[in-house]
Design a protein around this motif. Structure first.
Motif, short mmCIF file in Angstrom:
data_model
loop_
_atom_site.label_atom_id
_atom_site.label_comp_id
_atom_site.label_asym_id
_atom_site.label_seq_id
_atom_site.Cartn_x
_atom_site.Cartn_y
_atom_site.Cartn_z
N ARG A 52 0.86 -1.19 0.00
CA ARG A 52 0.00 0.00 0.00
C ARG A 52 0.89 1.24 0.00
NH1 ARG A 52 -4.26 -0.24 4.72
NH2 ARG A 52 -4.90 1.65 3.63
N LEU A 53 0.83 1.98 -1.07
CA LEU A 53 1.64 3.19 -1.20
C LEU A 53 0.73 4.41 -1.08
CD1 LEU A 53 3.77 1.95 -4.22
CD2 LEU A 53 4.60 2.30 -1.90
N ARG A 54 0.90 5.16 0.00
CA ARG A 54 0.04 6.32 0.25
C ARG A 54 0.66 7.57 -0.36
NH1 ARG A 54 -1.37 6.30 6.53
NH2 ARG A 54 0.91 6.57 6.60
N TYR A 55 -0.17 8.32 -1.06
CA TYR A 55 0.33 9.54 -1.70
C TYR A 55 0.76 10.58 -0.67
CZ TYR A 55 -1.62 7.56 -5.96
OH TYR A 55 -1.89 6.73 -7.02
N THR A 56 0.15 10.55 0.51
CA THR A 56 0.55 11.51 1.56
C THR A 56 2.00 11.25 1.98
OG1 THR A 56 -0.46 10.01 3.19
CG2 THR A 56 -1.78 11.91 2.45
N ASP A 57 2.38 9.96 2.06
CA ASP A 57 3.76 9.63 2.41
C ASP A 57 4.71 10.06 1.29
OD1 ASP A 57 3.07 8.48 4.84
OD2 ASP A 57 2.80 6.48 3.97
N LEU A 58 4.30 9.83 0.05
CA LEU A 58 5.15 10.22 -1.09
C LEU A 58 5.35 11.73 -1.11
CD1 LEU A 58 3.81 7.96 -3.99
CD2 LEU A 58 6.01 7.78 -2.82
N ASP A 59 4.26 12.48 -0.87
CA ASP A 59 4.37 13.95 -0.87
C ASP A 59 5.23 14.44 0.28
OD1 ASP A 59 2.91 14.52 -3.17
OD2 ASP A 59 0.99 14.48 -2.11
N ALA A 60 5.12 13.80 1.42
CA ALA A 60 5.95 14.19 2.57
C ALA A 60 7.43 13.98 2.26
CB ALA A 60 5.54 13.38 3.80
N LEU A 61 7.74 12.88 1.59
CA LEU A 61 9.12 12.59 1.22
C LEU A 61 9.60 13.54 0.12
CD1 LEU A 61 8.85 8.71 1.28
CD2 LEU A 61 10.32 10.08 2.77
N ALA A 62 8.71 13.83 -0.84
CA ALA A 62 9.06 14.75 -1.92
C ALA A 62 9.34 16.15 -1.36
CB ALA A 62 7.94 14.79 -2.95
N PHE A 64 10.32 16.84 1.75
CA PHE A 64 11.52 16.79 2.57
C PHE A 64 12.78 16.80 1.70
CE2 PHE A 64 14.77 14.01 4.60
CZ PHE A 64 15.20 14.93 5.55
N TYR A 65 12.78 16.02 0.63
CA TYR A 65 13.95 15.95 -0.25
C TYR A 65 14.01 17.12 -1.24
CZ TYR A 65 14.58 11.11 1.36
OH TYR A 65 14.78 9.98 2.12
#
Length: 283
Positions: A52-62, A64-65
């Motif tokens: 399960r890949l959550r877009y909220t996690d992806l956006d948080a990482l994007a 941050f980086y």
């Protein structure tokens, strides 16, 4: 149903995320804490284990980086593609959670060594049915579904750009009368027809070759067209399928397959060997 591999997409996304973290010089714990993403979640994303890949996690990482819009969109696209289901998802009862067709779908090169059986991608329906019966008293319903799944796998050999496939088959597999003489005759004729295709090489490993590096059993090595998609080795046991991805494991199986090709008959000699086997069944 998608013909793309969700597993490949998960691995690509993991490669991107791991690359961003390493470029930032951070440990997994530090990156997860700073981005506000659970460490276990980030770890599973980087190793392609997260289903399960959550877009909220992806956006948080994007965020941050501090990646650009193109990279962010690429991360979302990979996550979306990783959620799509291939035809093999209908056969979880046959393939299990990690399905071999998921990897075969995008393989550019498939190298397989088989000891007791003709490779699954080369099997006829009647030969496959005999394997799944395995000498037991079974109903057609118990056999038809796994046979259907196995035959569906073979569609990759008929696509516009099929994978290159090299099969080294132990002589024992050609002698074993799976399903009886008639079924075996049909199977060997089919194998002979496949062996002359431009993208398929078949080599027979004769008894007289003696010892070799494949004596521990059958295996398959799958390579992919993108350099970032590292090869994978599939080893099937009586109870499960193993997928090996570490570089040292891949190298060990590459060496083993090279040895097998070296001691096996050439493709032309193998074609003659198969023809002789067919004629012997006609007597």
């Amino acid at each position: 149903m998608s013909q793309q591999s969700p597993n490949i997409r998960r691995r690509r996304l993991g490669h991107v995320l791991r690359g961003l973290r390493e470029e930032a010089g951070l440990t997994l714990e530090a990156a997860a804490k700073e981005a506000g993403v659970p460490r276990s979640t980030l770890g599973r994303m980087e190793t392609a284990e997260a289903r399960r890949l959550r877009y909220t996690d992806l956006d948080a990482l994007a965020d941050f980086y501090e990646v650009g819009a193109e990279t962010r969109d690429g991360m979302h696209e990979l996550a979306q593609q990783a959620k799509q289901s291939g035809w093999w998802s209908q056969y979880k009862d046959v393939f299990g959670e990690r399905a071999l067709p998921d990897w075969e779908a995008e393989a550019s090169l498939i190298r397989t060594f088989q000891v007791q059986l003709i490779p699954g991608l080369f099997q006829t329906p009647r030969y496959a049915a005999a394997i799944f019966r395995g000498g037991r008293a079974t109903t057609e319903d118990e056999v038809s579904r796994p046979v259907e799944a196995r035959i569906n796998r073979q569609s990759i050999l008929n696509r516009v750009k099929p994978p290159r496939m090299t099969a080294v088959i132990d002589e024992a597999a050609l002698h074993r009368l799976v399903g009886g003489a008639e079924v075996m005759h049909e199977q060997l004729e089919h194998l002979g027809h496949l062996a002359v295709r431009h993208n398929i090489d078949v080599q027979v490993l004769p008894y007289q070759a003696g010892e070799h590096l494949g004596m521990e059993g059958a295996f398959t090595v799958l390579d992919f067209p993108e350099s970032k998609d590292t090869p994978i080795v599939h080893v099937e046991t009586a109870t499960t399928s193993l997928f090996l991805e570490r570089s040292e494991e891949i190298e060990e199986y590459n060496v083993a397959f090279g040895n097998l090709q070296g001691v096996a008959l050439s493709t032309s000699q193998s074609a003659d060997f198969i023809s002789d086997m067919i004629r012997s069944l006609e007597k």
